[in-house]
Write a protein that holds these residues in place. Structure first.
Motif, mmCIF file in Angstrom:
data_model
loop_
_atom_site.group_PDB
_atom_site.id
_atom_site.type_symbol
_atom_site.label_atom_id
_atom_site.label_comp_id
_atom_site.label_asym_id
_atom_site.label_seq_id
_atom_site.Cartn_x
_atom_site.Cartn_y
_atom_site.Cartn_z
ATOM 1 N N HIS A 86 67.745 6.822 109.261
ATOM 2 C CA HIS A 86 66.381 6.751 108.737
ATOM 3 C C HIS A 86 65.416 7.281 109.782
ATOM 4 O O HIS A 86 65.514 6.943 110.958
ATOM 5 C CB HIS A 86 66.022 5.296 108.389
ATOM 6 C CG HIS A 86 64.709 5.174 107.682
ATOM 7 N ND1 HIS A 86 64.581 5.323 106.325
ATOM 8 C CD2 HIS A 86 63.468 4.951 108.156
ATOM 9 C CE1 HIS A 86 63.316 5.183 105.989
ATOM 10 N NE2 HIS A 86 62.612 4.958 107.076
ATOM 11 N N THR A 88 61.360 7.721 111.007
ATOM 12 C CA THR A 88 60.055 7.082 110.779
ATOM 13 C C THR A 88 59.038 8.080 110.215
ATOM 14 O O THR A 88 57.918 7.691 109.920
ATOM 15 C CB THR A 88 59.515 6.447 112.084
ATOM 16 O OG1 THR A 88 59.476 7.454 113.091
ATOM 17 C CG2 THR A 88 60.379 5.296 112.541
ATOM 18 N N TYR A 169 53.823 -1.238 100.859
ATOM 19 C CA TYR A 169 53.674 0.065 101.510
ATOM 20 C C TYR A 169 52.526 0.838 100.877
ATOM 21 O O TYR A 169 51.697 1.436 101.572
ATOM 22 C CB TYR A 169 54.979 0.869 101.462
ATOM 23 C CG TYR A 169 54.893 2.060 102.385
ATOM 24 C CD1 TYR A 169 55.077 1.907 103.757
ATOM 25 C CD2 TYR A 169 54.561 3.312 101.903
ATOM 26 C CE1 TYR A 169 54.941 2.977 104.617
ATOM 27 C CE2 TYR A 169 54.421 4.391 102.759
ATOM 28 C CZ TYR A 169 54.615 4.226 104.113
ATOM 29 O OH TYR A 169 54.472 5.287 104.968
ATOM 30 N N ARG A 172 49.336 -0.719 102.099
ATOM 31 C CA ARG A 172 49.039 -0.361 103.498
ATOM 32 C C ARG A 172 48.545 1.073 103.586
ATOM 33 O O ARG A 172 47.630 1.379 104.345
ATOM 34 C CB ARG A 172 50.305 -0.518 104.351
ATOM 35 C CG ARG A 172 50.665 -1.973 104.589
ATOM 36 C CD ARG A 172 52.058 -2.082 105.177
ATOM 37 N NE ARG A 172 52.229 -1.273 106.345
ATOM 38 C CZ ARG A 172 53.362 -0.667 106.683
ATOM 39 N NH1 ARG A 172 54.441 -0.785 105.928
ATOM 40 N NH2 ARG A 172 53.434 0.049 107.771
ATOM 41 N N LEU A 183 54.661 -4.293 110.918
ATOM 42 C CA LEU A 183 54.684 -3.887 109.498
ATOM 43 C C LEU A 183 55.641 -2.717 109.266
ATOM 44 O O LEU A 183 56.363 -2.688 108.268
ATOM 45 C CB LEU A 183 53.265 -3.566 109.011
ATOM 46 C CG LEU A 183 52.316 -4.784 108.975
ATOM 47 C CD1 LEU A 183 50.894 -4.360 108.602
ATOM 48 C CD2 LEU A 183 52.816 -5.843 107.988
ATOM 49 N N ILE A 184 55.676 -1.752 110.181
ATOM 50 C CA ILE A 184 56.619 -0.628 110.012
ATOM 51 C C ILE A 184 58.053 -1.147 110.167
ATOM 52 O O ILE A 184 58.937 -0.831 109.353
ATOM 53 C CB ILE A 184 56.355 0.502 111.039
ATOM 54 C CG1 ILE A 184 54.993 1.152 110.805
ATOM 55 C CG2 ILE A 184 57.456 1.556 110.966
ATOM 56 C CD1 ILE A 184 54.641 2.237 111.824
ATOM 57 N N SER A 187 59.172 -3.156 107.189
ATOM 58 C CA SER A 187 59.290 -2.309 105.999
ATOM 59 C C SER A 187 60.615 -1.526 106.036
ATOM 60 O O SER A 187 61.401 -1.531 105.085
ATOM 61 C CB SER A 187 58.090 -1.349 105.970
ATOM 62 O OG SER A 187 58.307 -0.272 105.114
ATOM 63 N N ILE A 188 60.860 -0.876 107.165
ATOM 64 C CA ILE A 188 62.068 -0.043 107.263
ATOM 65 C C ILE A 188 63.322 -0.921 107.280
ATOM 66 O O ILE A 188 64.272 -0.696 106.521
ATOM 67 C CB ILE A 188 62.008 0.844 108.528
ATOM 68 C CG1 ILE A 188 60.896 1.884 108.359
ATOM 69 C CG2 ILE A 188 63.363 1.500 108.807
ATOM 70 C CD1 ILE A 188 60.697 2.791 109.558
ATOM 71 N N LYS A 191 64.500 -2.653 103.982
ATOM 72 C CA LYS A 191 65.153 -1.725 103.037
ATOM 73 C C LYS A 191 66.550 -1.361 103.511
ATOM 74 O O LYS A 191 67.489 -1.276 102.717
ATOM 75 C CB LYS A 191 64.297 -0.455 102.893
ATOM 76 C CG LYS A 191 63.065 -0.677 102.045
ATOM 77 C CD LYS A 191 62.208 0.566 101.949
ATOM 78 C CE LYS A 191 61.522 0.882 103.230
ATOM 79 N NZ LYS A 191 60.358 1.738 103.157
ATOM 80 N N PHE A 211 53.766 8.485 113.384
ATOM 81 C CA PHE A 211 52.919 7.284 113.307
ATOM 82 C C PHE A 211 52.661 6.752 114.710
ATOM 83 O O PHE A 211 51.599 6.209 114.990
ATOM 84 C CB PHE A 211 53.588 6.201 112.456
ATOM 85 C CG PHE A 211 53.611 6.534 110.983
ATOM 86 C CD1 PHE A 211 52.466 6.942 110.337
ATOM 87 C CD2 PHE A 211 54.785 6.431 110.249
ATOM 88 C CE1 PHE A 211 52.471 7.253 108.984
ATOM 89 C CE2 PHE A 211 54.808 6.741 108.899
ATOM 90 C CZ PHE A 211 53.649 7.155 108.271
HETATM 91 N N1 URA Z 1 58.527 4.238 106.662
HETATM 92 C C1 URA Z 1 58.673 3.084 105.960
HETATM 93 O O1 URA Z 1 59.603 2.962 105.165
HETATM 94 N N2 URA Z 1 57.809 2.102 106.168
HETATM 95 C C2 URA Z 1 56.778 2.191 107.042
HETATM 96 O O2 URA Z 1 56.033 1.244 107.178
HETATM 97 C C3 URA Z 1 56.611 3.391 107.767
HETATM 98 C C4 URA Z 1 57.512 4.416 107.572
#
Ligand code: URA
Length: 438
Positions: A86, A88, A169, A172, A183-184, A187-188, A191, A211
């Motif tokens: 994954h 960013t 997301y 945000r 938060l990032i 979130s990542i 998932k 980011f």
């Molecule tokens: N990718 C994501 O899935 N979530 C984030 O918060 C930033 C990048």
């Protein structure tokens, strides 16, 4: 609603720098995912988290609440190790497209769930959908069946996987609260943990088009995500890679598919190859498919030179309903009709090739979307013809824009011009790999 819980008190607690309990976090995320808390209250909470952060216990509770807001997948029917990658998010970052087939051709299963481009960063799903017929919306049974059949699935996140993140997301993105480490990372990682993986490789981008603009922040983000993985028993390795200038030469959608095919044919630009091979090596090591990096590298190189990796992409495109003819002949991919070249105003050395400005320029051309509901134009994009450190001659083309709409071209051009700077002294290109965390 639980009468002991009060969303205003939760917002006030975080706003004032307090610590939320695991129960409060579980409740607020669960209720938000169930549409029982309005966006305006969640926006206030997310802004408070953005400003005040989360401590380690709060972050663990936040990740767990997100992860269990929906289904957790089980790919135990596939015997091969399941490893995902994954990123960013970056500009020209098409690494997933060549990497997935290369790794799968070496016997590691890759259940890759990707996202769409938003803002100045591109998205793997948008790129894949430039292949006529290619379906990225797969329900969990089909995803499972295809993973067993081909060892590689390139799809979007299903509706039922981490629904809390789907809402959060978007919220945000609309409230200026994306660039937050807790938060990032939550979130990542929520998932990725929901994919039931045996291991995960993270490409944490750093630089102008990422980011995280600074190496220290991106290292903290990487360490946070690796730590979350460790607490769930999922090995995670992060590589910090440069995003000060675009990766590879193509920035767009169909043009990035074409550049990815070039890599699988044994070509492709050196920077794209270096990042792709480095991340793929980590995947083979995590999957136990190689004893060391040198062995991983030679297996991957063989997968490309033998045609096995290219064949894997063709197989996956066919399995997901796409037209393999465009993979055999990328000239058949969608392409906008017009071109415009931005040339060097003087001779010297390219000292800046700004990923953020070029990413926004590509978005303005129509390659990306400003709002979630916008449609993209698959055939527009930028070809980056010179990178930082290159000697350039006055009049030499530096960026070639492929465009369809003149108004959009006029919006993109000043950004491309601003992105490029020529100096008298050569500057060294930024290093591609800034470090790793495991
Ligand atoms: N990718 C994501 O899935 N979530 C984030 O918060 C930033 C990048």
């Amino acid at each position: 609603m639980n009468p002991a819980m009060n969303v205003i008190e939760i917002i006030q607690c975080k706003r004032d720098g307090g610590t939320l309990s695991a129960e409060q976090i579980r409740w607020v995320i669960g209720r938000y995912a169930a549409d029982e808390i309005p966006d305006y209250q969640m926006s206030a909470l997310v802004m408070a988290v953005f400003k005040e952060g989360l401590n380690a216990d709060e972050l663990a509770a936040w990740v767990d609440a997100m992860l269990h807001s929906g289904d957790v997948l089980d790919f135990s029917h596939v015997a091969a190790p399941k490893i995902d990658k994954h990123s960013t998010g970056g500009v020209g970052d098409k690494v997933s497209l060549p990497l997935g087939p290369m790794v799968a051709a070496c016997g590691v299963a890759v259940p890759m769930m990707s996202g769409r481009g938003l803002g100045h960063t591109g998205g793997t799903l948008d790129k894949l959908e430039t292949i006529p017929g290619f379906r990225t919306a797969l329900d969990p049974p089909e995803f499972r069946a295809l993973l067993a059949q081909t060892g590689l699935v390139l799809a979007g996140q299903s509706e039922t996987l981490v629904p809390a993140d789907r809402r959060l997301y978007a919220l945000r993105d609309a409230t200026g609260t994306v660039e937050s480490i807790p938060l990032i990372s939550s979130s990542i990682m929520s998932k990725k943990l929901a994919e039931g993986l045996d291991g995960l490789v993270l490409d944490v981008k750093v630089g102008r088009g990422a980011f995280m603009k600074h190496a220290e922040e991106s290292r903290t983000l990487a360490e946070t995500m690796v730590g979350i993985g460790r607490s769930y028993g999922t090995p995670v390795r992060a590589v910090l890679t440069d995003m000060n200038q675009p990766l590879g030469c193509e920035v767009g959608n169909a043009c990035e598919v074409a550049e990815s095919v070039e890599v699988l044919r044994g070509g492709g630009p050196a920077d794209l190859l270096e990042v792709t091979y480095r991340l793929a090596e980590e995947m083979l090591l995590l999957g136990g498919a190689a004893a060391d990096r040198a062995e991983a590298r030679s297996r991957l190189e063989r997968a490309v030179s033998s045609g096995a990796a290219f064949g894997k992409l063709v197989e996956v495109v066919e399995a997901q309903g796409g037209d393999p003819a465009v993979i055999h002949d990328p000239a058949r991919l969608p392409a906008a009709p017009h071109h415009h070249e931005v040339t060097a105003a003087r001779s010297g050395y390219l000292t800046r090739c700004d990923a953020l400005d070029l990413g926004v320029a590509a978005m303005r051309l129509g390659a990306g979307r400003e709002r979630k509901e916008d449609a993209i134009d698959p055939g527009v994009g930028l070809r980056i013809l010179a990178k930082v450190g290159d000697a350039v001659e006055a009049g030499q083309p530096l960026v070639r824009l492929t465009w369809a709409d003149r108004t959009r071209l006029e919006q993109a051009l000043p950004l491309v011009e601003r992105a490029l700077e020529i100096g008298e002294e050569r500057v060294a290109p930024p290093p591609l790999i800034h470090g790793e965390v495991s």
